[in-house]
Design a protein around this motif. Structure first.
Motif, short mmCIF file in Angstrom:
data_model
loop_
_atom_site.label_atom_id
_atom_site.label_comp_id
_atom_site.label_asym_id
_atom_site.label_seq_id
_atom_site.Cartn_x
_atom_site.Cartn_y
_atom_site.Cartn_z
N LYS A 107 -0.86 7.30 -8.33
CA LYS A 107 -0.45 6.77 -7.03
C LYS A 107 -1.65 6.07 -6.42
O LYS A 107 -2.76 6.61 -6.42
N ASN A 108 -1.47 4.86 -5.92
CA ASN A 108 -2.54 4.12 -5.27
C ASN A 108 -2.69 4.64 -3.84
O ASN A 108 -1.77 4.53 -3.03
N ASN A 109 -3.84 5.22 -3.55
CA ASN A 109 -4.07 5.82 -2.23
C ASN A 109 -4.15 4.77 -1.12
O ASN A 109 -3.97 5.09 0.05
N ASP A 110 -4.42 3.52 -1.47
CA ASP A 110 -4.60 2.47 -0.46
C ASP A 110 -3.27 1.88 0.04
O ASP A 110 -3.24 1.25 1.09
N ASP A 111 -2.22 2.02 -0.74
CA ASP A 111 -0.92 1.48 -0.31
C ASP A 111 0.21 2.26 -0.98
O ASP A 111 -0.01 3.33 -1.53
N VAL B 234 -10.45 1.21 -12.84
CA VAL B 234 -9.28 1.56 -12.03
C VAL B 234 -8.76 0.26 -11.44
O VAL B 234 -9.52 -0.50 -10.85
N GLY B 235 -7.48 0.00 -11.63
CA GLY B 235 -6.93 -1.25 -11.13
C GLY B 235 -5.48 -1.09 -10.73
O GLY B 235 -4.84 -0.08 -11.04
N PRO B 236 -4.95 -2.09 -10.07
CA PRO B 236 -3.54 -2.02 -9.64
C PRO B 236 -2.61 -1.98 -10.84
O PRO B 236 -2.93 -2.50 -11.91
N TRP B 237 -1.46 -1.35 -10.66
CA TRP B 237 -0.47 -1.28 -11.73
C TRP B 237 0.86 -1.81 -11.21
O TRP B 237 1.21 -1.62 -10.04
N THR B 238 1.58 -2.46 -12.07
CA THR B 238 2.83 -3.12 -11.73
C THR B 238 3.95 -2.12 -11.41
O THR B 238 4.08 -1.11 -12.08
N MET B 239 4.74 -2.49 -10.41
CA MET B 239 5.92 -1.69 -10.07
C MET B 239 7.00 -1.93 -11.12
O MET B 239 7.08 -3.01 -11.71
N GLY B 240 7.83 -0.94 -11.31
CA GLY B 240 8.97 -1.08 -12.22
C GLY B 240 10.09 -1.87 -11.55
O GLY B 240 9.96 -2.33 -10.41
N ARG B 241 11.18 -1.99 -12.26
CA ARG B 241 12.32 -2.77 -11.76
C ARG B 241 12.92 -2.21 -10.48
O ARG B 241 13.46 -2.94 -9.67
#
Length: 156
Positions: free
Chosen positions: A24-28, A46-53
């Motif tokens: 879980k991204n703590n920033d958003d 550590v980098g952003p990860w894409t949301m699923g459908r």
């Protein structure tokens, strides 16, 4: 060293010395992925990860994504190592009395006794002299030339 069984789950992949974990991204409200090299205490990346459908849950990890993450994290580590080497190793080439000298300074980042090793190498690459100096010794062409001209006596 023991081989571990690869793990290939939607939010956790582990293979070839690397672990990718979707967190879980703590920033958003989004997700992030962390890449951890086996044996290291901190993630290399550590980098952003894409949301699923469904726009709520993360996209599952897959082979292509994992391989890309391994490549990227490996590059981050390589760049960090290069930067550290550049910080701890300095080198100049000087000409003194018609001879070419390669003078190096290697900082030893010891917690209790930080110091540096100043060394001179002749044109054949042979180390001719080495002295211990303070870790904050500033190596430049003028100081290297002066040291060679002074028969490699420990700089003051």
């Amino acid at each position: 060293m023991t081989e571990t069984t690869p793990v290939k789950e939607a939010r956790l992949w582990s293979d070839n010395g690397w672990t990718a974990r979707v967190i879980k991204n703590n920033d958003d409200d989004g997700w992030a992925v962390e890449m951890l090299k086996d044996g290291e205490p901190e993630p290399a990346l550590v980098g952003p990860w894409t949301m699923g459908r469904d726009k709520k849950n993360p996209k599952p990890l897959d082979t292509a994504a994992f391989n890309t993450l391994v490549k990227t994290a490996s590059e981050v580590i390589r760049r960090h190592e290069q930067q550290l080497h550049a910080t701890l190793h300095k080198e100049v080439v000087v000409n003194v009395s018609g001879e070419t000298w390669r003078v190096t300074l290697d900082i030893v980042a010891d917690e209790y006794e930080p110091h540096a090793l100043l060394a001179a190498h002749d044109s054949a690459g042979e180390e001719v002299a080495q002295v211990r100096v303070k870790a904050d010794f500033k190596l430049n062409a003028a100081r290297a030339t002066a040291w060679v001209e002074d028969d490699f006596k420990k700089p003051g």
